[in-house]
Scaffold this motif. Sequence first.
Motif, short mmCIF file in Angstrom:
data_model
loop_
_atom_site.label_atom_id
_atom_site.label_comp_id
_atom_site.label_asym_id
_atom_site.label_seq_id
_atom_site.Cartn_x
_atom_site.Cartn_y
_atom_site.Cartn_z
N GLY A 20 0.81 -1.21 0.00
CA GLY A 20 0.00 0.00 0.00
C GLY A 20 0.84 1.26 0.00
N CYS A 21 1.94 1.26 0.76
CA CYS A 21 2.78 2.45 0.87
C CYS A 21 3.58 2.70 -0.40
CB CYS A 21 3.71 2.35 2.09
SG CYS A 21 4.67 0.82 2.18
N TYR A 22 3.58 1.75 -1.32
CA TYR A 22 4.23 1.94 -2.63
C TYR A 22 3.18 2.01 -3.76
CZ TYR A 22 8.97 1.18 -0.85
OH TYR A 22 10.19 1.31 -0.19
N GLY A 23 1.93 2.25 -3.39
CA GLY A 23 0.90 2.43 -4.39
C GLY A 23 0.06 1.21 -4.69
N GLY A 24 0.29 0.11 -3.97
CA GLY A 24 -0.46 -1.11 -4.21
C GLY A 24 -1.46 -1.37 -3.10
N GLY A 25 -1.23 -2.43 -2.33
CA GLY A 25 -2.12 -2.74 -1.21
C GLY A 25 -3.52 -3.09 -1.66
N ALA A 26 -4.49 -2.29 -1.24
CA ALA A 26 -5.89 -2.56 -1.58
C ALA A 26 -6.11 -2.58 -3.09
CB ALA A 26 -6.80 -1.51 -0.93
N LEU A 27 -5.33 -1.78 -3.84
CA LEU A 27 -5.46 -1.80 -5.29
C LEU A 27 -5.06 -3.15 -5.88
CD1 LEU A 27 -4.05 1.71 -6.29
CD2 LEU A 27 -6.43 0.99 -6.17
N ARG A 28 -4.26 -3.91 -5.13
CA ARG A 28 -3.85 -5.25 -5.56
C ARG A 28 -4.72 -6.32 -4.90
NH1 ARG A 28 -1.76 -7.32 -9.11
NH2 ARG A 28 -0.02 -8.49 -8.23
N GLY A 29 -5.79 -5.88 -4.23
CA GLY A 29 -6.67 -6.81 -3.56
C GLY A 29 -6.13 -7.32 -2.24
N ALA A 30 -5.07 -6.66 -1.72
CA ALA A 30 -4.40 -7.15 -0.51
C ALA A 30 -3.91 -5.98 0.32
CB ALA A 30 -3.23 -8.06 -0.89
N PRO A 31 -4.73 -5.44 1.22
CA PRO A 31 -4.27 -4.35 2.09
C PRO A 31 -3.07 -4.78 2.92
CG PRO A 31 -6.65 -4.62 2.22
CD PRO A 31 -6.13 -5.80 1.46
N THR A 32 -2.13 -3.85 3.12
CA THR A 32 -0.91 -4.14 3.90
C THR A 32 -0.74 -3.09 5.00
OG1 THR A 32 0.38 -2.93 2.23
CG2 THR A 32 0.26 -5.33 2.02
N PRO A 33 -1.69 -3.02 5.96
CA PRO A 33 -1.67 -1.94 6.95
C PRO A 33 -0.46 -1.96 7.87
CG PRO A 33 -3.28 -3.62 7.54
CD PRO A 33 -2.84 -3.93 6.16
N ARG A 34 0.07 -3.13 8.20
CA ARG A 34 1.18 -3.18 9.14
C ARG A 34 2.48 -2.64 8.52
NH1 ARG A 34 0.49 -5.67 13.79
NH2 ARG A 34 1.90 -3.96 14.30
N ILE A 35 2.76 -3.04 7.30
CA ILE A 35 3.96 -2.53 6.63
C ILE A 35 3.79 -1.07 6.26
CG2 ILE A 35 5.52 -2.84 4.68
CD1 ILE A 35 4.79 -5.80 4.68
N ASP A 36 2.57 -0.67 5.90
CA ASP A 36 2.31 0.75 5.60
C ASP A 36 2.57 1.60 6.84
OD1 ASP A 36 1.49 -0.26 3.18
OD2 ASP A 36 -0.64 0.12 3.49
N ALA A 37 2.14 1.12 8.01
CA ALA A 37 2.39 1.87 9.25
C ALA A 37 3.87 1.93 9.55
CB ALA A 37 1.64 1.21 10.40
N LEU A 38 4.59 0.84 9.29
CA LEU A 38 6.04 0.84 9.48
C LEU A 38 6.69 1.93 8.64
CD1 LEU A 38 8.54 -0.76 10.68
CD2 LEU A 38 8.56 -1.98 8.48
N ALA A 39 6.24 2.08 7.39
CA ALA A 39 6.80 3.09 6.51
C ALA A 39 6.56 4.50 7.06
CB ALA A 39 6.20 2.96 5.11
N SER A 40 5.40 4.71 7.67
CA SER A 40 5.10 6.04 8.21
C SER A 40 5.95 6.37 9.44
CB SER A 40 3.62 6.13 8.57
OG SER A 40 3.32 5.34 9.71
N GLN A 41 6.58 5.35 10.03
CA GLN A 41 7.38 5.53 11.24
C GLN A 41 8.87 5.67 10.95
OE1 GLN A 41 6.31 1.95 13.28
NE2 GLN A 41 4.16 2.55 13.49
N GLY A 42 9.25 5.60 9.68
CA GLY A 42 10.67 5.65 9.35
C GLY A 42 10.90 6.20 7.96
N ALA A 302 14.19 9.89 11.25
CA ALA A 302 12.95 10.66 11.29
C ALA A 302 11.80 9.88 10.66
CB ALA A 302 13.13 12.00 10.56
N ALA A 303 10.63 9.99 11.27
CA ALA A 303 9.43 9.31 10.77
C ALA A 303 8.90 10.03 9.54
CB ALA A 303 8.37 9.26 11.86
N GLY A 304 8.29 9.26 8.66
CA GLY A 304 7.59 9.83 7.52
C GLY A 304 8.46 10.32 6.39
N ARG A 305 9.74 9.97 6.39
CA ARG A 305 10.62 10.39 5.29
C ARG A 305 10.45 9.48 4.08
NH1 ARG A 305 16.58 10.21 6.76
NH2 ARG A 305 16.83 10.82 4.56
N VAL A 306 10.52 10.08 2.90
CA VAL A 306 10.50 9.34 1.65
C VAL A 306 11.64 9.86 0.80
CG1 VAL A 306 9.20 8.82 -0.45
CG2 VAL A 306 8.00 9.03 1.74
N SER A 307 12.44 8.96 0.23
CA SER A 307 13.60 9.40 -0.55
C SER A 307 13.70 8.62 -1.85
CB SER A 307 14.89 9.22 0.25
OG SER A 307 16.02 9.54 -0.56
#
Length: 439
Positions: A20-42, A302-307
């Motif tokens: 989900g945090c890379y644009g997939g998740g629910a769009l792929r029929g498979a939500p990934t809330p735990r890994i998405d939350a991890l991404a928001s924390q780092g 830092a949380a929430g960084r994207v590079s």
Amino acid sequence: MNPPNIVLILADNLGWGELGCYGGGALRGAPTPRIDALASQGLLLQNFNVESDCVPTRSALMSGRHPIRTGCLQSVPPGLPQGLARREITLAQLLSAQGYATAHYGKWHLGDVQGRFPSDRGFDEWYGIPRTTDESQFTASVGYDPSVADIPYIMQGRAGAPSQNVEEYNLDSRRRIDETLTNRALAFIQRNHAVQKPFFLYLPLTHLHFPTLPHRDFAGRTGHGDFADSMVEMDHRVGQVIDEIERLGISEDTLFIFASDNGPEFRAPYRGTAGPWRGTYHTAMEGSLRVPCIVRWPGKIAAGRVSNEIVHVTDLFSTLARAGGARIPEDRPIDGIDQMPFFLGEQKSLREGFLFHIKNELRAVKWRDWKLHFYWEPEVNEGKGKLESPYLFNITRDPKEESDVLVYNTWVLGPIQRMVRAFHQSATAHPHTAPGAPD
């Protein structure tokens, strides 16, 4: 700064576009809330790059060296020489020497003979498969003959003792194995936290490698088939490890990395996606090179960084070794770069590019926003062979690698060819290990 606990979870053939945090998740029929939350924390890396196949990537991770140097060029059948020669120094060896407890639970694929199992290469203990998940289909295949093809096994071992078979790796145990790997990982964390010993947990899960079959508890969960169900299971397993770290109150003492070893599966019906990028593993396209990677260290990163800055899998070797207080070997070329200053937000990535081989062939070189292809194979097994005139793409403006712009940008050949020349000079001074070379 005290050396952190290190948790490294590696998914198998998880494409850039699945989470989900890379644009997939629910769009792929498979939500990934735990890994998405991890991404928001780092830190979420959009430009984390790997090698073309399971063995090359895992060897690069464990040795900090491109597989062309170590002879780890491809997966080979059981019983044939493969994996890291014992002269290579592994990340686990470096961290163990610094007092870390070390464990490997999952897919190894870097040696399947005594002397080359994880417990021979710096891990205190291991449990998992020595080679690859497609072997779980062997015993159910029509015409399978165990007299000429080895029965695959799940194995385990401890440092100082021979590794042993545990149970047959078949379609039933394939569904159960990630649950077992995760439970063993949780117990390892608990044991070492209880005695206040820093630990390095390497958890290379089997999902989403074909046959992509979910645990029975997740079968039918999404309504979108085995592949989506397996992705939901993988997300759950990562969440279990996160929850245990949180429960023990050691999040700020733990450097946590989740990544994939390769681009997406291309084999039907398990074909995955690389999102905006073209191609799958076994090619030199961006869909093969770029995979998910998330780095979390609360209070440090830092949380929430994207590079979108370039990081390579060999960099994890150097970064994690230095984070654990180890010195990088100086008697051989190490291709990895210590990226901790970048992860901490103190500077930009120290990497501008890298060479990309498939087996013995230099297929492409990536440098800044550019990719120069010496061979052209956008789809697996559909290559044109070596190009008389290379193709050059600007992968920021042309993520699908569709418009060759070399004629307008021949200046790019200069810095790229200097990279190639420097690598060849290094290989002359330190010759490559031949595939299958004995210890």
